[in-house]
Design a protein around this motif. Structure first.
Motif, PDB file in Angstrom:
ATOM      1  N   MET A 275       0.821  -1.204   0.000  1.00  0.00           N
ATOM      2  CA  MET A 275       0.000   0.000   0.000  1.00  0.00           C
ATOM      3  C   MET A 275       0.857   1.257   0.000  1.00  0.00           C
ATOM      4  O   MET A 275       0.575   2.220  -0.707  1.00  0.00           O
ATOM      5  N   THR A 276       1.914   1.238   0.795  1.00  0.00           N
ATOM      6  CA  THR A 276       2.811   2.399   0.841  1.00  0.00           C
ATOM      7  C   THR A 276       3.425   2.671  -0.524  1.00  0.00           C
ATOM      8  O   THR A 276       3.498   3.828  -0.962  1.00  0.00           O
ATOM      9  N   GLN A 277       3.846   1.608  -1.207  1.00  0.00           N
ATOM     10  CA  GLN A 277       4.431   1.758  -2.536  1.00  0.00           C
ATOM     11  C   GLN A 277       3.418   2.316  -3.527  1.00  0.00           C
ATOM     12  O   GLN A 277       3.729   3.217  -4.313  1.00  0.00           O
ATOM     13  N   TYR A 278       2.205   1.792  -3.486  1.00  0.00           N
ATOM     14  CA  TYR A 278       1.185   2.267  -4.424  1.00  0.00           C
ATOM     15  C   TYR A 278       0.799   3.714  -4.160  1.00  0.00           C
ATOM     16  O   TYR A 278       0.646   4.513  -5.090  1.00  0.00           O
ATOM     17  N   LEU A 279       0.636   4.081  -2.895  1.00  0.00           N
ATOM     18  CA  LEU A 279       0.260   5.460  -2.579  1.00  0.00           C
ATOM     19  C   LEU A 279       1.333   6.442  -3.024  1.00  0.00           C
ATOM     20  O   LEU A 279       1.024   7.558  -3.475  1.00  0.00           O
ATOM     21  N   LYS A 280       2.600   6.046  -2.919  1.00  0.00           N
ATOM     22  CA  LYS A 280       3.689   6.904  -3.417  1.00  0.00           C
ATOM     23  C   LYS A 280       3.567   7.087  -4.931  1.00  0.00           C
ATOM     24  O   LYS A 280       3.782   8.188  -5.456  1.00  0.00           O
ATOM     25  N   GLN A 281       3.222   6.014  -5.628  1.00  0.00           N
ATOM     26  CA  GLN A 281       3.097   6.108  -7.076  1.00  0.00           C
ATOM     27  C   GLN A 281       1.872   6.933  -7.474  1.00  0.00           C
ATOM     28  O   GLN A 281       1.889   7.618  -8.491  1.00  0.00           O
ATOM     29  N   PHE A 282       0.816   6.875  -6.665  1.00  0.00           N
ATOM     30  CA  PHE A 282      -0.344   7.725  -6.946  1.00  0.00           C
ATOM     31  C   PHE A 282       0.034   9.199  -6.802  1.00  0.00           C
ATOM     32  O   PHE A 282      -0.385  10.039  -7.607  1.00  0.00           O
ATOM     33  N   LYS A 300      -6.920   8.117  -3.265  1.00  0.00           N
ATOM     34  CA  LYS A 300      -6.046   7.400  -2.328  1.00  0.00           C
ATOM     35  C   LYS A 300      -6.820   6.912  -1.106  1.00  0.00           C
ATOM     36  O   LYS A 300      -6.606   5.779  -0.642  1.00  0.00           O
ATOM     37  N   ASP A 301      -7.718   7.747  -0.586  1.00  0.00           N
ATOM     38  CA  ASP A 301      -8.495   7.352   0.583  1.00  0.00           C
ATOM     39  C   ASP A 301      -9.386   6.147   0.270  1.00  0.00           C
ATOM     40  O   ASP A 301      -9.501   5.213   1.079  1.00  0.00           O
ATOM     41  N   ALA A 302     -10.022   6.178  -0.905  1.00  0.00           N
ATOM     42  CA  ALA A 302     -10.902   5.072  -1.289  1.00  0.00           C
ATOM     43  C   ALA A 302     -10.101   3.796  -1.532  1.00  0.00           C
ATOM     44  O   ALA A 302     -10.514   2.696  -1.130  1.00  0.00           O
ATOM     45  N   PHE A 303      -8.952   3.921  -2.173  1.00  0.00           N
ATOM     46  CA  PHE A 303      -8.104   2.761  -2.429  1.00  0.00           C
ATOM     47  C   PHE A 303      -7.635   2.134  -1.114  1.00  0.00           C
ATOM     48  O   PHE A 303      -7.635   0.904  -0.953  1.00  0.00           O
ATOM     49  N   THR A 304      -7.267   2.980  -0.164  1.00  0.00           N
ATOM     50  CA  THR A 304      -6.826   2.490   1.143  1.00  0.00           C
ATOM     51  C   THR A 304      -7.966   1.797   1.871  1.00  0.00           C
ATOM     52  O   THR A 304      -7.787   0.717   2.463  1.00  0.00           O
ATOM     53  N   ALA A 305      -9.153   2.404   1.846  1.00  0.00           N
ATOM     54  CA  ALA A 305     -10.299   1.838   2.557  1.00  0.00           C
ATOM     55  C   ALA A 305     -10.687   0.474   2.002  1.00  0.00           C
ATOM     56  O   ALA A 305     -10.939  -0.473   2.766  1.00  0.00           O
ATOM     57  N   LEU A 306     -10.728   0.345   0.696  1.00  0.00           N
ATOM     58  CA  LEU A 306     -11.174  -0.905   0.089  1.00  0.00           C
ATOM     59  C   LEU A 306     -10.133  -2.010   0.213  1.00  0.00           C
ATOM     60  O   LEU A 306     -10.466  -3.195   0.064  1.00  0.00           O
ATOM     61  N   ASN A 307      -8.888  -1.653   0.470  1.00  0.00           N
ATOM     62  CA  ASN A 307      -7.840  -2.652   0.658  1.00  0.00           C
ATOM     63  C   ASN A 307      -7.478  -2.842   2.126  1.00  0.00           C
ATOM     64  O   ASN A 307      -6.465  -3.474   2.434  1.00  0.00           O
TER      65      ASN A 307
END
Length: 526
Positions: A275-282, A300-307
């Motif tokens: 998740m940290t890697q993906y959020l950095k890329q976002f 980013k908030d929605a991606f984090t919540a759903l994962n």
């Protein structure tokens, strides 16, 4: 303030009695006013008469039901609120917390009318129509639908507009057990946070609280919300999938997470790393494509919540073929995967087609898609193939001033046409393949690639001065099996490679398979 209650179940005689009482109150009030009238009076909006009086229109609250319960009190305090939350402050939580005391239906509404029509309001069909409109087609609407594992369906709706507010709870297709009622009440804070986020300025997607439920008690949760034409939201969660789509003035966020392949889920620390890697890329995509900051935060908030709150992983997984086969995955397999559930996610900014009046073809746009897909195939767990593919694509275009501190204001005047026009097209992929033959790991590798394309056109006084395109491409191969063999050789325990894989804590190779969208960083990692 005069209060009138309209109960749909009242008979015509009852309504008429209410109207007579209201008329009597109005008459007495008029007589008292006449007694206290001053010697000089003013007529507003009336024809002249020998005894002109003030005519003052007062608001009247027309309630669906007379009650003093907590929800009615919250509705009363929220009605007419200047807050931009649609009048739903605290109501979502209260409606779900109600299940700690009751598991039945509930309905309440209120709207304002003028005192001039208060007598008719108690008996007119228009009042009943107004109640129905608030419950079903109001300007602002929020609905939460929850199915229980036993088959019961709970529908919670809220509606509001400038002068009315309504809530309703319906329980159908079964009776709620104490366990189900407790599970519903636990969603109260998550439901309210979701509503508050949507009505915040700027809007937020705070949905994590709606993913925290036991699927053995509640089988699915669906949230729909729309606030006029400003924004809409559709959210769904069950044991197999989680989806969200949010559309507003800034753009659209759409995410779908496949929860059915639980065997590929990794540990909590592994998921956090991914998740940290993906959020950095976002963040990198948003900065590089000049994306709307608030829209990217929602994404980013929605991606984090759903994962998040994915629960425990499984050790076996059924294939998706016509003949189902159950495969077993071990720790070695999971150490070479991202640890996340499969997903598709996109964020698309509303295109500004009027960015440059002199050149309509130059638009400000932003579109970003990212996904992960995994599959397990083969004839058995002893002869299985695991693949996992990640990919991302960014397409963006935008205008920038020639000097960073200057304000860009493009018009049809050539003197304003001093700018840089960027066109971005970036792609990245990561493909991991793991193969077993007769129970032995025979190959494991990751192929990664990243490419960026940056085109910059420079205009001065409306004249093209330069047009440059800079492509950068990097690819990388990683032999995951070789790294495991190196770790085994360094172990010096004397056991076989297969025994080492089965009995030892293996190195976590998941960081080596994660998607990398920056070709320069991918090259450095090589």
């Amino acid at each position: 303030m005069t209060v009138i209650s309209v109960n749909n179940s009242q008979s015509a005689n009852s309504l008429l009695t209410t109207a007579k009482i209201a008329a009597t109150v109005s008459t007495v009030a008029s007589q008292q006013q006449a007694t206290l009238a001053p010697s000089t009076s003013v007529s507003i909006g009336q024809t002249a008469s020998s005894s002109p009086v003030y005519t003052i229109t007062k608001p009247v609250l027309v309630w669906e039901n007379v009650s003093s319960d907590l929800i009615t009190s919250k509705i009363s305090s929220n009605l007419g609120s200047t807050a931009s939350n649609g009048g739903f402050n605290g109501l979502g939580a209260a409606l779900l917390q109600r299940f700690t005391q009751s598991g039945g239906n509930y309905s309440q509404s209120v709207f304002q009318q003028t005192s001039a029509s208060q007598t008719d309001a108690a008996t007119s069909l228009a009042s009943l129509t107004r109640q129905s409109q608030l419950h079903g087609t109001a300007e602002n609407q929020v609905s939460l639908s929850i199915k229980t594992a036993s088959g019961a369906l709970v529908d919670i709706t809220m509606g509001s507009d400038n002068d009315g507010l309504a809530v309703q709870v319906k329980v159908s297709k079964g009776t709620l057990s104490d366990t189900e009622r407790a599970a519903l009440a636990k969603l109260a804070d998550g439901f309210q946070k979701a509503i508050d986020g949507l009505t915040a300025e700027p809007p937020k997607l705070d949905l994590s609280g709606l993913t925290q439920f036991d699927t053995s008690v509640l089988s699915s949760v669906d949230l729909h919300a729309n606030f006029g034409t400003a924004s809409t939201l559709d959210f769904h969660a069950d044991s197999n999938s989680r989806t969200v789509k949010s559309t507003g003035a800034a753009g659209t966020v759409a995410i779908n997470v496949d929860m059915s392949k639980r065997a590929t889920l990794g540990s909590e620390s592994q998921q956090k790393q991914a998740m940290t890697q993906y959020l950095k890329q976002f963040d990198s995509a948003g900065n590089r494509g000049n994306g709307d900051a608030n829209l990217m935060t929602m994404f980013k908030d929605a991606f984090t919540a759903l994962n998040s709150n994915t629960g425990p992983s499984a050790t076996t997984q059924k294939s998706s073929g016509s003949t189902p086969i159950y495969f077993s995955l071990n720790g070695t397999d999971k150490n070479m995967l991202t640890g996340l559930a499969d997903f598709t996610a996109s964020v698309t900014q509303t295109t500004n087609t009027n960015a440059n009046p002199m050149r309509p073809g130059e638009v400000d746009a932003f579109s970003y898609q990212v996904s992960q897909t995994s599959s397990i195939t083969g004839s058995s767990s002893q002869d299985r193939n695991i693949t996992q593919k990640q990919q991302a694509h960014l397409v963006a275009s935008y205008h920038k001033p020639l000097v960073a501190d200057l304000q860009l204001n493009l018009t049809s005047d050539k003197s304003s046409q001093n700018y840089l026009y960027y066109q971005i097209d970036d792609k990245s992929e990561s493909n991991t393949s793991i193969q077993y033959h007769k129970g032995l790991l025979v190959s494991a590798a990751t192929e990664q690639s990243a490419s960026t394309s940056t085109r910059i056109q420079k205009y001065v006084q409306g004249i093209l001065q330069s047009d440059t395109t800079t492509p950068v491409t990097t690819s990388k191969s990683t032999d995951l099996l070789g790294k495991l063999q190196s770790a085994w050789q360094n172990d010096k325990s004397g056991m076989s490679f297969q025994a080492y894989l089965n009995q030892h804590t293996l190195p976590d190779l998941s960081s080596l398979v994660l998607l990398q969208s920056d070709p320069n960083q991918l090259a450095q990692a090589s």
